[in-house]
Design a protein around this motif. Structure first.
Motif, PDB file in Angstrom:
ATOM      1  N   SER A 199       0.857  -1.180   0.000  1.00 27.78           N
ATOM      2  CA  SER A 199       0.000   0.000   0.000  1.00 27.78           C
ATOM      3  C   SER A 199       0.895   1.232   0.000  1.00 27.78           C
ATOM      4  O   SER A 199       1.584   1.505   0.992  1.00 27.78           O
ATOM      5  N   ASP A 256      -4.844  -9.043   4.673  1.00 33.07           N
ATOM      6  CA  ASP A 256      -5.907  -8.403   3.893  1.00 33.07           C
ATOM      7  C   ASP A 256      -6.568  -7.277   4.675  1.00 33.07           C
ATOM      8  O   ASP A 256      -6.881  -6.215   4.116  1.00 33.07           O
ATOM      9  N   ALA A 257      -6.797  -7.502   5.966  1.00 27.30           N
ATOM     10  CA  ALA A 257      -7.459  -6.486   6.784  1.00 27.30           C
ATOM     11  C   ALA A 257      -6.602  -5.232   6.906  1.00 27.30           C
ATOM     12  O   ALA A 257      -7.104  -4.104   6.808  1.00 27.30           O
ATOM     13  N   VAL A 308      -4.048  -4.239   4.846  1.00 26.30           N
ATOM     14  CA  VAL A 308      -3.878  -3.592   3.540  1.00 26.30           C
ATOM     15  C   VAL A 308      -5.148  -2.876   3.121  1.00 26.30           C
ATOM     16  O   VAL A 308      -5.111  -1.730   2.649  1.00 26.30           O
ATOM     17  N   GLU A 309      -6.288  -3.525   3.284  1.00 27.29           N
ATOM     18  CA  GLU A 309      -7.559  -2.907   2.899  1.00 27.29           C
ATOM     19  C   GLU A 309      -7.829  -1.659   3.735  1.00 27.29           C
ATOM     20  O   GLU A 309      -8.292  -0.634   3.222  1.00 27.29           O
ATOM     21  N   GLY A 310      -7.495  -1.738   5.032  1.00 23.58           N
ATOM     22  CA  GLY A 310      -7.700  -0.575   5.890  1.00 23.58           C
ATOM     23  C   GLY A 310      -6.835   0.604   5.472  1.00 23.58           C
ATOM     24  O   GLY A 310      -7.284   1.747   5.486  1.00 23.58           O
ATOM     25  N   ARG A 348      -5.681   1.094   2.426  1.00 26.35           N
ATOM     26  CA  ARG A 348      -6.089   1.547   1.101  1.00 26.35           C
ATOM     27  C   ARG A 348      -7.378   2.350   1.121  1.00 26.35           C
ATOM     28  O   ARG A 348      -7.514   3.340   0.413  1.00 26.35           O
ATOM     29  N   ASP A 349      -8.335   1.910   1.936  1.00 25.76           N
ATOM     30  CA  ASP A 349      -9.627   2.619   1.906  1.00 25.76           C
ATOM     31  C   ASP A 349      -9.731   3.715   2.965  1.00 25.76           C
ATOM     32  O   ASP A 349     -10.741   4.404   3.059  1.00 25.76           O
ATOM     33  N   ASP A 359     -18.786   3.587  -2.751  1.00 24.95           N
ATOM     34  CA  ASP A 359     -18.007   2.359  -2.900  1.00 24.95           C
ATOM     35  C   ASP A 359     -17.299   2.282  -4.250  1.00 24.95           C
ATOM     36  O   ASP A 359     -16.474   1.388  -4.462  1.00 24.95           O
ATOM     37  N   VAL A 417      -9.440   2.717  -4.598  1.00 28.00           N
ATOM     38  CA  VAL A 417      -8.845   2.583  -3.268  1.00 28.00           C
ATOM     39  C   VAL A 417      -7.790   3.663  -3.037  1.00 28.00           C
ATOM     40  O   VAL A 417      -7.626   4.162  -1.919  1.00 28.00           O
ATOM     41  N   ARG A 438      -7.854   6.487  -0.044  1.00 33.31           N
ATOM     42  CA  ARG A 438      -6.737   6.638   0.886  1.00 33.31           C
ATOM     43  C   ARG A 438      -6.249   8.090   0.921  1.00 33.31           C
ATOM     44  O   ARG A 438      -5.970   8.637   1.991  1.00 33.31           O
TER      45      ARG A 438
END
Length: 410
Positions: free
Chosen positions: A122, A147-148, A150-152, A154-155, A181, A185, A189
């Motif tokens: 990220s 995943d949690a 990286v997603e956090g 990114r978003d 939505d 991403v 961020r």
């Protein structure tokens, strides 16, 4: 002896020899990261998946089309053992131990000298997750944690503030068609890291409510213009806040370069010596018809689609659109910002040969909770807009694709 946890480290493999034994699915998953690391990769395997073979054909690795042989790991810095031959794997692992080569084994983590973490990236940061020891290894759990995180990042739901001084800069962010939505991403961020957000009316407004309290949100439609044109005032606001050393996000609807005047803002920032990042967005010209069940192209129906701005009427001397040529096309015509001009547009298309029965769909507030689709034809669209009270923003789709996928009762 109590088992100790693995020691995490980042290997710098640029130009260094890496040996991969086996060309199957494990290698296919691991090779891209090794290629990205710049490693001198030698694949030893009599066979390979089509994807791995494509990497070899592209010159991204050297493929030795044979089974493992003693000596293959000599002078290697790192080895990935992933063949289906357990005996060969054991021999190769022993060779790696003798030559002090860090070695990953896909079939037996206990016999490996290194483990591959679950990784993700990220914005220049690699997230790597390892379990403490072989006995407690749970690849699904480590992947879920990766995943949690990286997603956090990114978003923007997991914010890690920068502690080094940031250079003044602006990000032109395409916010997409309206559904929060559907922003990228990267765009989300950057919003989470912003000090100032200058937002368009058509941007994803729901995202603004998620911003921290310290973020200054400026409605571009309400910037006091004074003696300046509206766009000049927006440009000046971007420059002013960036020169104060703030991270500025210009949040625009759709894509910054699709009728969004993004290039004008970029040029103004460049003239002021301010760095600018452009983050593409999902254009409403494609996404809104899709959300309403209309494909802009479809096999056997439309082989092309054309997107035009309808904010200037066809008979206006300022118009840059060749409406006569558009009327002769057999594909799909998508019109943005054309609700109040659609009557004259339809008349012009028909006058230049387009059938009055050509289907038309108007999708109002596309991708949002207020989305509404109204159907008509070129002959009826002006009256339909009036009687059905269709209001901007709405995307207009003209062509046979409008009827693709419609239910008989519609």
């Amino acid at each position: 002896m109590a088992e100790h946890p693995a020691y995490p480290v980042g290997l710098r493999l640029t130009g260094r020899r890496v040996v991969v034994l086996g060309g199957g699915q494990v290698a296919q998953r691991r090779l891209p990261a090794l290629i990205a690391a710049g490693a001198d990769i030698h694949l030893v395997s009599p066979e390979a998946t089509p994807s791995v073979e494509a990497m070899a054909d592209a010159g991204e690795l050297t493929w030795h089309r044979r089974p493992y042989a003693e000596g293959d790991l000599a002078e290697a810095w790192y080895a990935l053992i992933a063949t289906s031959d357990a005996e060969a794997n054991a021999h190769a692992s022993g060779e790696a131990e003798r030559h002090r080569v860090w070695c990953v084994r896909s079939d037996d983590a206990d016999q490996a000298t290194a483990w591959t973490p679950a990784t993700g990236t990220s914005e220049g940061v690699t997230i790597a997750v390892l379990t403490l020891n072989a006995r407690g290894r749970d690849p699904r759990h480590t992947a879920a944690i990766r995943d949690a995180v990286v997603e956090g990042l990114r978003d923007g739901t997991l914010v890690a503030p920068h502690h080094r001084t940031r250079a003044a800069g602006v990000a032109l962010v395409g916010g997409g068609p309206g559904d929060p939505d559907l922003i990228t991403v990267r765009g989300r961020r950057l919003l989470a890291e912003a000090d100032v957000v200058i937002a368009d009316r058509l941007g994803p407004r729901d995202l603004l409510a998620e911003l921290p309290p310290h973020v200054e949100v400026i409605d571009a439609a309400k910037i006091p213009y004074g003696r300046f044109m509206a766009q000049e005032a927006i440009n000046n606001a971007l420059i002013e806040h960036a020169k104060q050393g703030k991270a500025v996000v210009r949040l625009k609807g759709g894509d910054p370069y699709v009728f969004g005047r993004g290039m004008e803002e970029l040029q103004a920032l460049a003239e002021a010596g301010i760095a600018c990042t452009v983050v593409p967005g999902i254009s409403s010209s494609i996404s809104v018809p899709g959300a309403a069940g209309i494909p802009v192209t479809h096999r056997g129906v439309a082989h092309e689609f054309t997107v035009v701005s309808g904010h200037v009427a066809p008979d206006d001397e300022r118009s840059l659109v060749d409406w006569a040529s558009l009327a002769k096309l057999t594909g799909t015509l998508v019109i943005l910002m054309g609700v109040d001009k659609i009557g004259r547009i339809a008349e012009t298309l028909v006058a230049h040969g387009k059938s009055p029965d050509t289907p038309v769909a108007l999708v109002q507030e596309g991708t949002t909770a207020a989305q509404r689709r109204v159907d008509a034809t070129l002959a009826t669209v002006a009256e339909t807009v009036r009687t059905r009270e269709v209001k901007p923003p709405a995307v207009i789709v003209i062509g046979e694709v409008v009827d693709v996928g419609r239910q008989p009762s519609e």
